[in-house]
Every structure is written in structure tokens, then in C-alpha cells.
Design a protein around this motif. Structure first.
Motif, PDB file in Angstrom:
ATOM      1  N   LEU A   1       0.835  -1.205   0.000  1.00  0.00           N
ATOM      2  CA  LEU A   1       0.000   0.000   0.000  1.00  0.00           C
ATOM      3  C   LEU A   1       0.867   1.250   0.000  1.00  0.00           C
ATOM      4  O   LEU A   1       1.821   1.360   0.780  1.00  0.00           O
ATOM      5  CB  LEU A   1      -0.856   0.064   1.279  1.00  0.00           C
ATOM      6  CG  LEU A   1      -2.150  -0.720   1.370  1.00  0.00           C
ATOM      7  CD1 LEU A   1      -2.824  -0.414   2.719  1.00  0.00           C
ATOM      8  CD2 LEU A   1      -3.086  -0.360   0.230  1.00  0.00           C
ATOM      9  N   LEU A   2       0.517   2.185  -0.875  1.00  0.00           N
ATOM     10  CA  LEU A   2       1.109   3.522  -0.838  1.00  0.00           C
ATOM     11  C   LEU A   2      -0.039   4.503  -0.628  1.00  0.00           C
ATOM     12  O   LEU A   2      -1.048   4.427  -1.329  1.00  0.00           O
ATOM     13  CB  LEU A   2       1.799   3.862  -2.169  1.00  0.00           C
ATOM     14  CG  LEU A   2       2.671   2.813  -2.850  1.00  0.00           C
ATOM     15  CD1 LEU A   2       3.234   3.372  -4.154  1.00  0.00           C
ATOM     16  CD2 LEU A   2       3.805   2.388  -1.938  1.00  0.00           C
ATOM     17  N   THR A   3       0.088   5.392   0.326  1.00  0.00           N
ATOM     18  CA  THR A   3      -1.002   6.342   0.563  1.00  0.00           C
ATOM     19  C   THR A   3      -0.466   7.583   1.275  1.00  0.00           C
ATOM     20  O   THR A   3       0.672   7.598   1.753  1.00  0.00           O
ATOM     21  CB  THR A   3      -2.153   5.685   1.360  1.00  0.00           C
ATOM     22  OG1 THR A   3      -3.284   6.545   1.358  1.00  0.00           O
ATOM     23  CG2 THR A   3      -1.738   5.413   2.807  1.00  0.00           C
ATOM     24  N   ASP A   4      -1.304   8.614   1.327  1.00  0.00           N
ATOM     25  CA  ASP A   4      -0.917   9.854   2.008  1.00  0.00           C
ATOM     26  C   ASP A   4      -1.598   9.975   3.368  1.00  0.00           C
ATOM     27  O   ASP A   4      -1.220  10.806   4.192  1.00  0.00           O
ATOM     28  CB  ASP A   4      -1.320  11.091   1.182  1.00  0.00           C
ATOM     29  CG  ASP A   4      -0.792  11.029  -0.237  1.00  0.00           C
ATOM     30  OD1 ASP A   4       0.075  10.179  -0.517  1.00  0.00           O
ATOM     31  OD2 ASP A   4      -1.253  11.831  -1.075  1.00  0.00           O
TER      32      ASP A   4
ATOM     33  N   PRO B   1       5.898  -3.053   4.590  1.00  0.00           N
ATOM     34  CA  PRO B   1       5.387  -1.840   5.247  1.00  0.00           C
ATOM     35  C   PRO B   1       4.649  -0.926   4.269  1.00  0.00           C
ATOM     36  O   PRO B   1       5.026  -0.820   3.102  1.00  0.00           O
ATOM     37  CB  PRO B   1       6.650  -1.142   5.758  1.00  0.00           C
ATOM     38  CG  PRO B   1       7.733  -2.164   5.729  1.00  0.00           C
ATOM     39  CD  PRO B   1       7.364  -3.156   4.676  1.00  0.00           C
ATOM     40  N   VAL B   2       3.598  -0.290   4.772  1.00  0.00           N
ATOM     41  CA  VAL B   2       2.896   0.749   4.008  1.00  0.00           C
ATOM     42  C   VAL B   2       3.866   1.905   3.780  1.00  0.00           C
ATOM     43  O   VAL B   2       4.690   2.212   4.637  1.00  0.00           O
ATOM     44  CB  VAL B   2       1.679   1.257   4.816  1.00  0.00           C
ATOM     45  CG1 VAL B   2       1.050   2.492   4.168  1.00  0.00           C
ATOM     46  CG2 VAL B   2       0.650   0.148   4.988  1.00  0.00           C
ATOM     47  N   GLU B   3       3.769   2.546   2.622  1.00  0.00           N
ATOM     48  CA  GLU B   3       4.574   3.758   2.402  1.00  0.00           C
ATOM     49  C   GLU B   3       3.665   4.983   2.446  1.00  0.00           C
ATOM     50  O   GLU B   3       2.739   5.112   1.648  1.00  0.00           O
ATOM     51  CB  GLU B   3       5.293   3.693   1.047  1.00  0.00           C
ATOM     52  CG  GLU B   3       6.435   2.685   1.057  1.00  0.00           C
ATOM     53  CD  GLU B   3       7.150   2.598  -0.293  1.00  0.00           C
ATOM     54  OE1 GLU B   3       6.912   3.477  -1.162  1.00  0.00           O
ATOM     55  OE2 GLU B   3       7.932   1.645  -0.475  1.00  0.00           O
TER      56      GLU B   3
ATOM     57  N   GLY C   1      -0.198   4.636  19.569  1.00  0.00           N
ATOM     58  CA  GLY C   1       0.709   4.135  18.539  1.00  0.00           C
ATOM     59  C   GLY C   1       0.026   3.580  17.305  1.00  0.00           C
ATOM     60  O   GLY C   1       0.685   3.132  16.367  1.00  0.00           O
ATOM     61  N   TYR C   2      -1.296   3.578  17.291  1.00  0.00           N
ATOM     62  CA  TYR C   2      -2.029   3.085  16.120  1.00  0.00           C
ATOM     63  C   TYR C   2      -2.076   4.145  15.014  1.00  0.00           C
ATOM     64  O   TYR C   2      -2.277   5.339  15.304  1.00  0.00           O
ATOM     65  CB  TYR C   2      -3.474   2.723  16.486  1.00  0.00           C
ATOM     66  CG  TYR C   2      -3.592   1.502  17.355  1.00  0.00           C
ATOM     67  CD1 TYR C   2      -3.455   0.222  16.817  1.00  0.00           C
ATOM     68  CD2 TYR C   2      -3.839   1.621  18.721  1.00  0.00           C
ATOM     69  CE1 TYR C   2      -3.567  -0.905  17.619  1.00  0.00           C
ATOM     70  CE2 TYR C   2      -3.948   0.499  19.531  1.00  0.00           C
ATOM     71  CZ  TYR C   2      -3.810  -0.772  18.972  1.00  0.00           C
ATOM     72  OH  TYR C   2      -3.919  -1.881  19.767  1.00  0.00           O
ATOM     73  N   ILE C   3      -1.955   3.691  13.777  1.00  0.00           N
ATOM     74  CA  ILE C   3      -2.055   4.620  12.652  1.00  0.00           C
ATOM     75  C   ILE C   3      -3.486   5.159  12.573  1.00  0.00           C
ATOM     76  O   ILE C   3      -4.452   4.395  12.648  1.00  0.00           O
ATOM     77  CB  ILE C   3      -1.688   3.911  11.334  1.00  0.00           C
ATOM     78  CG1 ILE C   3      -0.208   3.495  11.367  1.00  0.00           C
ATOM     79  CG2 ILE C   3      -1.974   4.807  10.137  1.00  0.00           C
ATOM     80  CD1 ILE C   3       0.181   2.526  10.261  1.00  0.00           C
ATOM     81  N   MET C   4      -3.627   6.476  12.423  1.00  0.00           N
ATOM     82  CA  MET C   4      -4.966   7.076  12.331  1.00  0.00           C
ATOM     83  C   MET C   4      -4.954   8.331  11.481  1.00  0.00           C
ATOM     84  O   MET C   4      -5.801   9.190  11.632  1.00  0.00           O
ATOM     85  CB  MET C   4      -5.538   7.370  13.721  1.00  0.00           C
ATOM     86  CG  MET C   4      -4.640   8.173  14.619  1.00  0.00           C
ATOM     87  SD  MET C   4      -4.937   9.939  14.530  1.00  0.00           S
ATOM     88  CE  MET C   4      -3.427  10.490  13.803  1.00  0.00           C
ATOM     89  N   GLY C   5      -3.984   8.444  10.586  1.00  0.00           N
ATOM     90  CA  GLY C   5      -3.952   9.656   9.781  1.00  0.00           C
ATOM     91  C   GLY C   5      -2.836   9.580   8.771  1.00  0.00           C
ATOM     92  O   GLY C   5      -2.603   8.532   8.168  1.00  0.00           O
ATOM     93  N   GLY C   6      -2.160  10.676   8.620  1.00  0.00           N
ATOM     94  CA  GLY C   6      -1.099  10.745   7.634  1.00  0.00           C
ATOM     95  C   GLY C   6      -0.846  12.196   7.332  1.00  0.00           C
ATOM     96  O   GLY C   6      -1.624  13.069   7.732  1.00  0.00           O
ATOM     97  N   SER C   7       0.229  12.434   6.619  1.00  0.00           N
ATOM     98  CA  SER C   7       0.623  13.808   6.397  1.00  0.00           C
ATOM     99  C   SER C   7      -0.409  14.570   5.589  1.00  0.00           C
ATOM    100  O   SER C   7      -0.723  15.711   5.890  1.00  0.00           O
ATOM    101  CB  SER C   7       1.972  13.868   5.695  1.00  0.00           C
ATOM    102  OG  SER C   7       2.354  15.209   5.540  1.00  0.00           O
ATOM    103  N   GLY C   8      -0.967  13.936   4.552  1.00  0.00           N
ATOM    104  CA  GLY C   8      -1.744  14.754   3.625  1.00  0.00           C
ATOM    105  C   GLY C   8      -0.859  15.893   3.165  1.00  0.00           C
ATOM    106  O   GLY C   8       0.298  15.677   2.800  1.00  0.00           O
ATOM    107  N   GLY C   9      -1.360  17.119   3.245  1.00  0.00           N
ATOM    108  CA  GLY C   9      -0.540  18.265   2.845  1.00  0.00           C
ATOM    109  C   GLY C   9       0.244  18.889   3.989  1.00  0.00           C
ATOM    110  O   GLY C   9       0.838  19.954   3.825  1.00  0.00           O
TER     111      GLY C   9
ATOM    112  N   VAL D   1       5.571  -1.535  10.220  1.00  0.00           N
ATOM    113  CA  VAL D   1       4.275  -1.578   9.529  1.00  0.00           C
ATOM    114  C   VAL D   1       4.120  -0.427   8.535  1.00  0.00           C
ATOM    115  O   VAL D   1       3.266  -0.497   7.649  1.00  0.00           O
ATOM    116  CB  VAL D   1       3.084  -1.595  10.514  1.00  0.00           C
ATOM    117  CG1 VAL D   1       3.115  -2.860  11.361  1.00  0.00           C
ATOM    118  CG2 VAL D   1       3.046  -0.357  11.378  1.00  0.00           C
ATOM    119  N   ALA D   2       4.895   0.616   8.696  1.00  0.00           N
ATOM    120  CA  ALA D   2       4.794   1.715   7.725  1.00  0.00           C
ATOM    121  C   ALA D   2       6.068   2.550   7.733  1.00  0.00           C
ATOM    122  O   ALA D   2       6.753   2.653   8.756  1.00  0.00           O
ATOM    123  CB  ALA D   2       3.597   2.607   8.044  1.00  0.00           C
ATOM    124  N   LYS D   3       6.342   3.133   6.587  1.00  0.00           N
ATOM    125  CA  LYS D   3       7.448   4.070   6.464  1.00  0.00           C
ATOM    126  C   LYS D   3       6.880   5.422   6.052  1.00  0.00           C
ATOM    127  O   LYS D   3       5.983   5.489   5.213  1.00  0.00           O
ATOM    128  CB  LYS D   3       8.436   3.598   5.401  1.00  0.00           C
ATOM    129  CG  LYS D   3       9.211   2.361   5.834  1.00  0.00           C
ATOM    130  CD  LYS D   3      10.135   1.899   4.728  1.00  0.00           C
ATOM    131  CE  LYS D   3      11.020   0.757   5.187  1.00  0.00           C
ATOM    132  NZ  LYS D   3      11.886   1.104   6.343  1.00  0.00           N
TER     133      LYS D   3
END
Lengths: 469, 293, 90
Positions: free
Chosen positions: A77-80, A98-100, A346-354, A449-451
Motif C-alpha cells: 500500500l502507498l497512501t498519504d 510496510p505501508v509507504e 501508537g495506532y495509525i490514524m492519519g497521515g501527512s496529507g498536505g 508496519v509503515a514508512k
């Protein structure tokens, strides 16, 4: 020439999708999106495996994707951005690779530079003509801007437009032109309008949020940047949007004519445009019905592609001319590094977006966050995950004081002169901990799990699995 | 400096712990109407603990207690007074004896805890017709009373009339309260404006109260605080004039003049006192906010 | 030593608050559910034990459902629950 095919399955076949390839999706239909699930269901049914999915964002509605991951239909998976429902499972370590995570600017850059090539892009389009001229401005599933879909359409080897509003050729007010499109599929519904855009985006009623917003507006006013030609972006959440309201009041009172508002656009930014605070809105994504209506009807409200919005490889992007951006944070550390990828456990719940793109581009990058949330101090020694590097963040606004990045001495002096309660970020951390107590450190797992990949292609941080207690 | 007083429900931790960041000069932690009878004990202990463990910066603490015709008021004082809030707000105060009863009990508590007598002051809430008629006596009843506060909602019920936005029904009470408080040399606060969403209405109501002579105004919503602070702050003109007064006094002294005039008007004692208040308030506002808006 | 003689509760499940149930038992026993269990679980138990000590109560089974309450709030809610449990149920 006929691009219209009868079904998604037929389009997948014609596009030549095979095991191991990369497919892509945009997220303009947000948590109302049906297209990713429809496409993935067909692909799984066709027995194709080992795919890489490059989605500009993933929402809880995409939960069926988790089954495709378990069944090895999707192996990368690749996502923002990834909402908590998906992020929780990823954090449990369900993927071998790992997710990118990339930013909204980093994603198109890597697509355009050939670092993350796309074999087949699936473009959900609220309106398309028979040759694939398409737009998000019209149709029952209208979402406004299609900004994030441009790099996919322009660079994927094959491009499939999926629409629920197929119109005769030519659609004049298109966003993405037919020159990039291979196939067009008509379906009954591409999404649930209720999940695509909000009816109205309301500002917070939380008094602490409003107090921070008022302080943030005062920081902007005192920064020296608030003058004719001012440009501005704000998040759509909580206190950041409220700050825009207070900023608007200041701009109107002092008759300041800004140049442009940028970003994900809400009705509040539309109001600012209409009341003369800005000459233009540059819109990569619409958040509510008022924004959709405005981008459809107001020539000063302009759609921009993800690359134009934030691309680090572009000769220039809109974020590069930005004066001020208001951003949120789940955590910020004493080096001003910001986490918007993982929650307090520590759980993923977002991401950088902009987030990291605008912080890098803006002259003044501001974080607004309460000193603590549910007893957890916002300021830490080291964030659980670096989403945005501290060197690009100028100010943290909390309800009990404002911390300025020591690198920005001039700003600090301006704020002190304006009697804004400027405090060292270590002091804010101490104040928070004197109220909440000192939390115990989280234990991380040992599986990656993610980079998190920065907009310049370097690795910012690695996210590990959350061990079961 | 006390322009605004913000009510916070005494049994709501989320509101109380952030009470000092809402811009209000004072917060009123309410043990009375905001707390149901079954939760009086819980609120009292919660307020006591927050006063014990949390710091409130740039924000005065007032605790509103239950009235002396209830079974709660002594317990309220027992728990709260030892934590030295700035002020206690007794409710439904109708006569000077009400205050003397409370004052005596507070003195006992202060003595018991080795506190100096009169450590904790009082701001009686006047919300009955009897209270309005006895306002001056109440204001003068003990040294603990440093301000009074008019409660329009309960008062109108007692007056058998309807509370309106314009407030003609409480205009007598407002003027009487101001007169009584000023005669006694204490501050006086206006009733809250209760329509949280009427941004224009709160401003009009503040300006009316200020024009009548009120020191400030209470609020039931954090949204009203900034308008209250703005209206009850001195204007730029007031501040300039206050500095001019002191400049004129200085010049007169240098010249050895007895009588001092400014803009053709004699500067007398009340003008000097008023100028002093304006400057001290202005300096406090500069310290907190950098200047007037 | 003080004794609790009935079961009682205090607090709410709202954000920044805590809901605490107590009932008579042989010994003091504290259990915790919390949105910040990983970060403050141990601290919450310690706080509860110190309140029991201060009130000199040794026969309370305490169950804490925490929604991110500060220490002083947990103390207040537990004290309230214990004081209520010192009286007969109405």
C-alpha cells in the motif's frame, strides 16, 4: 473510436491488469467512495494477486481492502493518509511489506519522476463524457475539485474513468481532459453523497478550541505577514477552522486584501473569498457543499492539481508562495517535530496529507493543539512518529501559551512585543505534565508496519506494530 | 481587574480544568443551580480538589454556594473556604443578616484552619425583590463584601414579570444596585445575557450596563467573555486622558501652581482617582493582552 | 479505621471525567479501565490506593472507568463514592 466499456471487469481486462502490477485511486469521494471497493472486488474475483495499491488516501469505507490484503490480492500500500479503521489493522501488522506514506506533494512527485509508476489508474468521476473528459463539479456525486487525480491520469499507463453521470461529448467544463483517458465505465453510483462532502463545515464550539483559535489569529496578526497580498491555508478541523473565522474578522476590520486561500477548501474559505479577504481560492479538494457550489460557479475559485498544490518537483507549487498555514497535531516534540500519523497508543490514524508540504512551503507554519488531550500531554520529548520535520514548523499555539521555534528569532520578538504569552516549548511540556502527570512511554513492537517518506524522497520515520498487551 | 465573570458548572471537570484559558477575569465555579441535589456532594469535592491541585493563572476564582435556606451552604463553606478562593458568592441574599450569618460561619472556618480573618471575600448575589430593596444594607453589612452581583432571572420571577432581552423590567433594580454599591464603595456586576447566539445583543446589553455604572458583567457562555472585556475596558480616549491628567499635575507641580486645569476644566480629586483607576486597568490589560483591541 | 457499608458510585463517563463504583469487600481491591491505560494505568491505581489510605478505608472494592480524568478529578470522584458508601443506601 469508442472508449465506453460495459463494466469495470471489462475495463480491467482491456487495461491488461496482471499480478504484481500497481493500481491507483484518488480520494475525492472520501468516506463516501464506492469505486475503490467495486474495483477491488472485481479484481479479487478475477483472481489477480500481488497488487500494489497507490491511493491518495484511505478511509474507513475502504475496510474491505483489509480482506484483499489478507488474501494477498493486495500486498503493498502507498497512501498519504489512512483513517483509524484501516490504520488499526495495519498497526496490528497484517501486511508483510510496510505501508509507504507520502505527502500530497510527495505522491505526485514520485509518480511523475517514475519512482512509483502506475499501471492502471481508476478515476472516480462525478461527471464524464464518452471520451473521458471528466470533472467533479457536476453530477449527483459532485465532489468539486479533482486535484489529486491529475497525476494519476497524466502518468498511469492505462487510465479508466468510472462515472455515474455519463454525458454526451464534449463536456465543456472538464477538469481532466480526454487526452489521458483510455476507458470510460458507467456505473449506478460512484459514492454516497453524504460521505463525500459535509453539508456544512461547522467551526468548533469547544471553548478551549476557540480560545486557541483566537490566540492563533493574534499570532498571525502580530507576525508581520498579515498585509495586502496575504496568502493562507487552514485545516478543516476543530480550532484551525475557528482561527480562520477570527482571522477573517481581523482582515475585514483592518481592510486587508489577501491574494489567495489554498488547500482543502471549506465554506469558511469561500466566505472569505466572497467577502473580499482573498482575490482567489486555489482548490485541490472541496470539503463541503458550499465549496463545491463555489468552484462550480465562481471563476475566482480555481481547481489545482496535486502537483500544482504541493509538488516538490514542480518548478513552483502554490505552497511555495504561501504566507501562513494553520495545522493540527496529535503530538509535537521539543524539536517541533509533528506527528499526525499515529494516535496516542501508537495506532495509525492519519497521515501527512498536505501537512509537511505546506509546512515546508509557508513562511509561517503554525500548529494549533491543546496542551493535553484526554490527559495526554501534546508536547513530548520525541513524537511517536515524525510526520513533519520540526525545522519546518515555526510556532505552536496552545491554550496556555505559544512556543516559537528557536530558529525563528525575529518572529519570537514580534510575538513578545505583542504581549503574546510566548513560552519555551520545554516550559509548555512542563506545564502540561504538571497538570496531567508524566505518562509512561509506549512500548513499540519490532515489526515495521509503515514508512513515512518525506517530500524530498528521504525516509522521515518508521512506524512499528502495536504489541498486544 | 475584574470586568468579566464566567459561570462554570461545578460538577463538570472538563469545563473547570480549562477555566483559566477562556479569557475571563474571574470564573464562578457553581455549586448552586448548575448542580442537581443528588450531586451537591460530588461537585463540592471536585471544586475543592481542583482548587487544591490546579493553578489558575491570571484568573480570579469565585465559588457560588447554595443559599442559607438550604441544607448545603455550611458544607459548601467547610470544603471550599480552606482552599482560599478569592471570593465566595452567596445566593438569594435578601438582607444584611444573611451576610452576617455567612460571615460569622466563615470566620469560624478561617480560625479553625489558622487563616487570617477575612481572607476570603464575598460577592453577594442579589436576586430577590427584598434583596434589591436592602442592597445598600447588604453592601455595608461586613468588610468581607467587596462587590455585589445582580441576578436578573430569579429576580423577575420574584417580581412576577417576564425577563426580556431589553430588560425594562430590571431597570429599577439595576440602578438601585449601582447606587447602593457605589454608596458603599464597592464594585457592582450586571446579570448575564442569556442568549448565547446573539452576538449583537450581548454588546448592546454590556453597553447599557456600563452606561448605568456597572463595573462589569457575568456571563454564562465563554463566547460572551471577549465582548464583556472589551466594553468594560477603558477606551483609547479614556487612557490618553488619564495620562494627560497626570502630566498636567506634574507640570503644575513644577510650576508651583495650586489649582490644575486640563482642557479648561479643573482637575479635582474624583478625576484624579478615576484617572488612576483607568491607568492601572490599562497597565493590567497591556500585561495580559499587549494592549487594547 | 473507617468502613464502607454499601455500594455507591460517583462521576460520569464524559470526557475528562471518571466513573467509579465502590462496594464493601474483605480487602481493598482496585481495577481500572481507561482510555489512557498504557500511559497512566499504574498511576491511577496508585492514586486510588492513596485516597483509600487517606480516608483510612480497608474494605473497598473499587472499579474505575476512566475517560482521561486528571489525578485531582479521580481523587474527588473516589472520595465522593466512598463517602456515599459510608452511609446506608437510601
Amino acid at each position: 473510436m469508442n472508449k465506453v466499456v460495459n463494466s469495470i471487469r471489462e475495463a480491467i481486462k482491456l487495461a491488461g491488469l496482471k499480478d504484481g502490477m500497481t493500481i491507483s485511486f484518488h480520494h475525492h469521494l472520501r468516506n463516501g467512495d464506492y469505486v475503490l471497493n467495486m474495483v477491488m472486488a472485481e479484481i479479487a474475483d478475477m483472481g489477480i494477486k500481488d497488487l500494489t495499491v497507490n491511493a491518495s488516501s484511505l478511509f474507513d469505507i475502504h475496510a474491505p481492502l483489509l480482506d484483499h490484503i489478507k488474501n494477498k490480492v493486495v500486498t503493498k500500500l502507498l497512501t498519504d493518509y489512512m483513517s483509524a479503521g484501516i490504520g488499526h489493522s495495519i498497526s496490528m501488522g497484517i501486511m508483510d511489506t510496510p505501508v509507504e506514506f507520502r505527502s500530497h506533494g510527495g505522491r505526485p512527485a514520485d509518480i511523475e519522476l517514475g519512482r512509483t509508476p502506475i499501471d492502471v489508474a481508476f478515476i472516480a468521476a462525478p461527471t464524464s463524457d464518452t471520451m473521458g473528459n471528466c470533472t467533479g463539479k457536476y453530477g449527483k456525486s459532485a465532489c468539486g475539485s479533482l486535484g489529486y487525480a491529475f497525476p494519476d491520469a497524466m502518468n498511469a499507463k492505462k487510465v479508466v474513468v468510472i462515472t455515474d453521470n455519463l454525458v454526451d461529448y464534449p463536456l465543456i467544463d472538464y477538469s481532466i481532459p480526454e487526452i489521458y483517458i483510455d476507458y470510460v465505465v458507467k456505473v449506478d453510483e460512484i459514492g454516497n453523497p453524504a460521505g463525500i462532502v459535509s453539508g456544512t463545515t461547522k467551526i468548533t464550539r469547544d471553548p478551549v478550541g476557540l480560545a486557541m483559535a483566537q490566540m492563533a489569529a493574534k499570532v498571525i496578526k502580530s507576525s508581520g505577514l498579515l498585509k495586502d497580498g496575504f496568502s493562507f491555508q487552514t485545516g478543516a478541523g476543530g480550532a484551525t477552522l475557528a482561527a480562520a473565522k477570527f482571522l477573517k474578522e481581523i482582515m475585514i476590520k483592518e481592510n486587508i486584501k489577501g491574494s489567495y486561500g489554498l488547500g482543502g477548501i471549506t465554506g469558511y474559505m469561500v466566505d472569505m473569498l466572497n467577502e473580499g479577504c482573498f482575490e482567489a481560492l486555489l482548490d485541490v479538494q472541496c470539503f463541503d457543499l458550499k465549496a463545491v457550489e463555489s468552484i462550480r460557479t465562481n471563476p475566482k475559485h480555481q481547481e489545482v492539481s496535486a502537483t500544482h498544490y504541493a509538488g516538490p518537483n514542480a518548478k513552483s507549487a502554490a505552497v511555495d508562495s504561501l504566507d501562513v498555514v494553520l495545522l493540527g497535531a496529535t503530538e509535537i516534540d521539543t524539536d517541533f517535530n509533528v506527528n499526525v500519523n499515529t494516535d496516542s497508543n501508537g495506532y495509525i490514524m492519519g497521515g501527512s496529507g498536505g501537512h509537511s508540504d505546506t509546512a515546508a512551503g509557508a513562511k509561517l507554519a503554525m500548529i494549533i493543539a491543546p496542551l493535553s488531550r484526554s490527559r495526554l500531554p501534546i508536547v513530548t520529548d520525541r513524537v511517536n512518529c515524525i510526520s513533519t520535520p520540526g525545522r519546518t514548523i515555526d510556532v505552536l499555539v496552545t491554550q496556555k501559551g505559544v512556543a516559537v521555534n528557536p530558529a525563528n528569532k525575529e518572529l519570537k520578538q514580534r510575538l513578545v512585543d505583542a504581549a503574546i504569552p510566548v513560552k519555551d516549548i520545554h516550559e509548555l511540556k512542563a506545564i502540561a505534565e504538571s497538570i496531567t502527570g508524566v505518562p509512561q512511554k509506549l512500548k513499540k513492537g519490532d515489526k515495521e508496519v509503515a514508512k513515512v517518506i518525506y517530500r524530498d524522497g528521504t525516509l522521515l520515520d518508521t512506524i512499528y506494530n502495536v504489541p498486544v498487551m | 481587574m475584574r470586568r468579566s465573570m464566567l459561570f462554570l458548572p461545578g460538577n463538570n471537570p472538563n469545563m473547570i480544568i480549562n477555566g483559566d484559558v477562556l479569557g475571563s477575569d474571574s470564573v464562578i465555579l457553581d455549586l448552586e443551580d448548575a448542580v442537581s441535589p443528588a450531586e451537591k456532594d460530588a461537585a463540592r469535592i471536585l471544586v475543592r480538589n481542583t482548587l487544591k491541585y490546579l493553578k489558575f493563572e491570571n484568573c480570579e476564582i469565585i465559588v457560588r454556594i447554595n443559599s442559607i435556606d438550604t441544607e448545603y451552604w455550611k458544607d459548601d463553606l467547610d470544603e471550599i473556604v480552606p482552599l482560599k478562593p478569592d471570593l465566595i458568592m452567596p445566593t438569594k441574599v435578601s438582607c444584611a443578616d444573611d451576610i452576617r450569618t455567612i460571615d460569622a460561619y466563615m470566620s469560624e472556618i478561617e480560625k479553625k484552619h489558622g487563616m487570617e480573618n477575612n481572607t476570603v471575600h464575598l460577592i453577594p448575589l442579589i436576586e430577590t425583590a427584598m434583596g434589591v430593596e436592602n442592597a445598600f444594607e447588604i453592601a455595608k453589612s461586613t468588610d468581607r463584601v467587596v462587590a455585589m452581583f445582580l441576578g436578573g432571572e430569579d429576580l423577575t420571577a420574584d417580581l412576577h414579570c417576564k425577563r426580556t432581552k431589553v430588560g425594562n423590567e430590571i431597570s429599577y433594580a439595576r440602578s438601585r444596585m449601582v447606587s447602593a454599591a457605589r454608596a458603599a464603595g464597592i464594585d457592582v456586576y450586571d446579570t448575564p445575557f442569556t442568549d448565547v447566539n446573539d452576538d449583537e445583543g450581548i454588546r448592546v446589553d454590556c453597553e447599557l450596563a456600563k452606561s448605568l455604572g456597572f463595573t462589569g458583567k457575568a456571563s454564562i457562555s465563554p463566547r460572551h467573555v471577549s465582548v464583556i472585556n472589551e466594553v468594560f475596558s477603558p477606551s483609547h480616549k479614556d487612557v490618553d486622558y488619564a495620562y494627560e491628567v497626570f502630566e498636567a499635575i506634574k507640570t503644575a507641580k513644577e510650576l508651583g501652581k495650586g489649582a490644575i486645569a486640563l482642557h479648561g476644566k479643573m482637575i479635582d480629586k474624583p478625576i484624579v482617582e478615576r484617572a488612576r483607576q483607568v491607568i492601572s486597568m490599562y497597565e493590567e490589560i497591556v500585561r495580559r493582552n499587549g494592549g487594547l483591541d | 479505621m473507617n468502613k464502607i457499608i454499601s455500594s455507591a458510585s460517583a462521576g460520569t463517563l464524559e470526557s475528562s471525567d471518571v466513573y467509579i463504583e465502590v462496594e464493601p469487600s474483605e480487602n481493598n481491591e482496585v481495577s481500572v479501565e481507561s482510555v489512557v491505560l498504557k500511559q497512566f494505568g499504574d498511576s491511577i491505581v496508585k492514586t486510588a490506593e492513596s485516597v483509600l489510605d487517606e480516608l483510612d478505608i480497608k474494605n473497598a472494592k473499587v472499579h474505575i472507568i476512566d475517560k482521561g480524568a486528571l489525578d485531582c478529578v479521580i481523587r474527588a470522584r473516589l472520595e465522593t463514592a466512598l463517602r456515599r458508601a459510608e452511609k446506608e443506601n437510601k
